[in-house]
Scaffold this motif. Structure first.
Motif, PDB file in Angstrom:
ATOM      1  N   LEU A   1      20.816 138.931  88.114  1.00  0.00           N
ATOM      2  CA  LEU A   1      21.237 139.174  89.487  1.00  0.00           C
ATOM      3  C   LEU A   1      22.151 140.392  89.573  1.00  0.00           C
ATOM      4  O   LEU A   1      22.067 141.201  90.491  1.00  0.00           O
ATOM      5  CB  LEU A   1      21.970 137.929  90.014  1.00  0.00           C
ATOM      6  CG  LEU A   1      22.619 138.035  91.386  1.00  0.00           C
ATOM      7  CD1 LEU A   1      21.579 138.436  92.429  1.00  0.00           C
ATOM      8  CD2 LEU A   1      23.259 136.715  91.778  1.00  0.00           C
TER       9      LEU A   1
ATOM     10  N   LYS B   1      26.399 139.829  96.674  1.00  0.00           N
ATOM     11  CA  LYS B   1      26.065 138.949  95.533  1.00  0.00           C
ATOM     12  C   LYS B   1      26.067 139.725  94.233  1.00  0.00           C
ATOM     13  O   LYS B   1      26.628 139.284  93.233  1.00  0.00           O
ATOM     14  CB  LYS B   1      24.669 138.341  95.715  1.00  0.00           C
ATOM     15  CG  LYS B   1      24.601 137.208  96.706  1.00  0.00           C
ATOM     16  CD  LYS B   1      23.269 136.452  96.618  1.00  0.00           C
ATOM     17  CE  LYS B   1      22.085 137.248  97.128  1.00  0.00           C
ATOM     18  NZ  LYS B   1      22.098 137.491  98.566  1.00  0.00           N
ATOM     19  N   GLU B   2      25.438 140.869  94.262  1.00  0.00           N
ATOM     20  CA  GLU B   2      25.336 141.679  93.054  1.00  0.00           C
ATOM     21  C   GLU B   2      26.715 142.159  92.624  1.00  0.00           C
ATOM     22  O   GLU B   2      27.057 142.134  91.449  1.00  0.00           O
ATOM     23  CB  GLU B   2      24.433 142.891  93.316  1.00  0.00           C
ATOM     24  CG  GLU B   2      22.963 142.547  93.555  1.00  0.00           C
ATOM     25  CD  GLU B   2      22.695 142.041  94.954  1.00  0.00           C
ATOM     26  OE1 GLU B   2      23.590 142.202  95.826  1.00  0.00           O
ATOM     27  OE2 GLU B   2      21.621 141.468  95.196  1.00  0.00           O
TER      28      GLU B   2
END
Lengths: 262, 262
Positions: B248, B172-173
DNA sequence: CGCAGGATTGATATCAATCAATAACGGTGG
DNA sequence: CCACCGTTATTGATTGATATCAATCCTGCG
């Protein structure tokens, strides 16, 4: 969120450029290795004035810190170091190993800000240059300016290779590749004996270089040992079965010809 | 051992430097963007002679191929490209996205061998230089020589960041970071409208850049969409919730000041 | 002796890869 | 116009690689 051992976190917050000069450029410890190119008398003369001193950093010490600008940049004369970046949560990515002949801190000289840190694995000695005088080099010594670009391009090439490894290869391949890579670089600098070398790095360093956990790195290394490909105890590392190790790693011998340094 | 789509494998085995010159340096399409520095009249004059032509490559075409030397190096004038390396088994690692102002093929000019390939995502236009004349630039135009080093150092910095991402961040990052990165670079070049952009890349490209599988990349992207952070359909990409996306990603705004180009 | 850093091992959890299928879309040729 | 095909995106099911947690052990050193 695993802790990096204390010995790797710089002791010297910001080293002061010392001072005493053991090595005038004519007697630079880098001279005499086949891989390093020879300089003209004129170049040596220039470098002797361009060099402002030497810096000694003890094992574990910090050389350059991410974030700020640095007034100096350096050529590694002796010793081993690492170039790395940290994440807020304490994760560390080692970007490359620094060995004699490597130019560190160029980013600070050219781009004004260091976006990575450098610290020493062993005691290290550096040749010190001043950032604000880099223009002298470009305006007066184009051949050396070209060398600086050469070094930057070569560093980029290593990073490319490294990214390929971390992005696409499995753990076994990555580790084998990295071991061969480090060995080859060290060999060029006369730091090996046959297939053996005294490696001043820990498994944690390998893990942080390759984006693996320490535990997994350890298991793979043991696997390579048991398969008879390598031997590594204490700091003594040996490539026991080069053909098969190279095969596993997908090793392509580097096109390393003669290279410059400052 | 997943196949790379044909459209990404270069159609032009080795492009011939064309020829017709649409853009004399005074009317370089790169001029006029804030991020690109201005040249002196003298520099422009030199570059006009240093430039040997323009090269047009259509979407999907090859610009530079890993392995050999190349007689030319290029500045991207318009279009999007990728810089990448392949593994024997067909795995591809995309090293960076090429955008207007980027210098490509410097390795061939300096180190003699290309260790990576470049191909076009969209139709592209390049400014063509000759490798064998690079010494002219160093000997006669130190300010431009410095710029070349600047560009190399900046590329290295991007690779560092990239390696940090691939080595240490979760999927995700990584993906959020990459999207923000590409967006920021494109914005500097006037390719965005507000938080929207026409993105000429596929999910496969993201996967190959970040060392993820296509399937996983797809799932994460959908997750980001469902969370309202991004919107991406057809080629239209939008950052829907920048604060949370940046959070994020662990995004640190790049210190990008004015930059040079050739 | 006792300790810290480093290496090792087992058990378990999780992330991401892989396998497999389907869908939407645009282009192309019959 | 339609059938076909390749590219891209999507989804479910399953597997596998690697991370994480938790001990233990070893060794050089003060």
């Amino acid at each position: 969120m695993r802790a990096v051992p204390k010995t790797d976190l710089g002791k010297n917050p910001m080293p002061t450029a010392s001072s005493a000069r053991q090595f005038p450029c004519e007697r630079c410890p880098l001279r005499g290795f086949d891989i390093f190119r020879n300089f003209s008398a004129e170049e040596v003369k220039f470098l002797n004035r361009f060099k402002v001193g030497e810096l000694k950093v003890e094992a574990g010490g910090a050389v350059l810190n991410e974030g700020g600008p640095s007034p100096h940049f350096y050529t590694v004369l002796t010793g081993w170091g690492i170039r790395y970046k940290m994440l807020e949560d304490g994760q560390r990515q080692i970007l490359n190993i620094c060995l004699p002949g490597d130019l560190v801190g160029l980013q600070s000289a050219v781009l004004h800000d260091m976006q990575h840190s450098v610290s020493a694995l062993t005691d290290m000695l550096f040749c010190v240059f001043e950032r604000r005088r880099i223009w002298e080099l470009y305006s007066k010594q184009p051949s050396l300016a070209f060398d600086v670009t050469w070094l930057a391009a070569r560093e980029e090439q290593m990073l490319d290779e490294h990214l390929l490894s971390v992005g696409q290869r499995g753990a076994k391949e990555r580790i084998s590749y990295f071991l061969l890579f480090v060995f080859a670089r060290a060999r060029d600098r006369g730091l090996t004996r046959g297939n053996s070398i005294n490696l001043p790095i820990t498994q944690q360093h390998i893990a942080d270089t390759l984006g693996l956990s320490l535990v997994h790195t350890n298991r793979i290394l043991n696997q390579l040992s048991r398969r008879g490909l390598i031997k590594w105890e204490n700091r003594q590392f040996r490539i026991a079965d080069r053909p098969n190790l190279e095969d596993l790693a997908g090793w392509r011998p580097p096109p390393d010809r003669e290279r410059p340094y400052l």
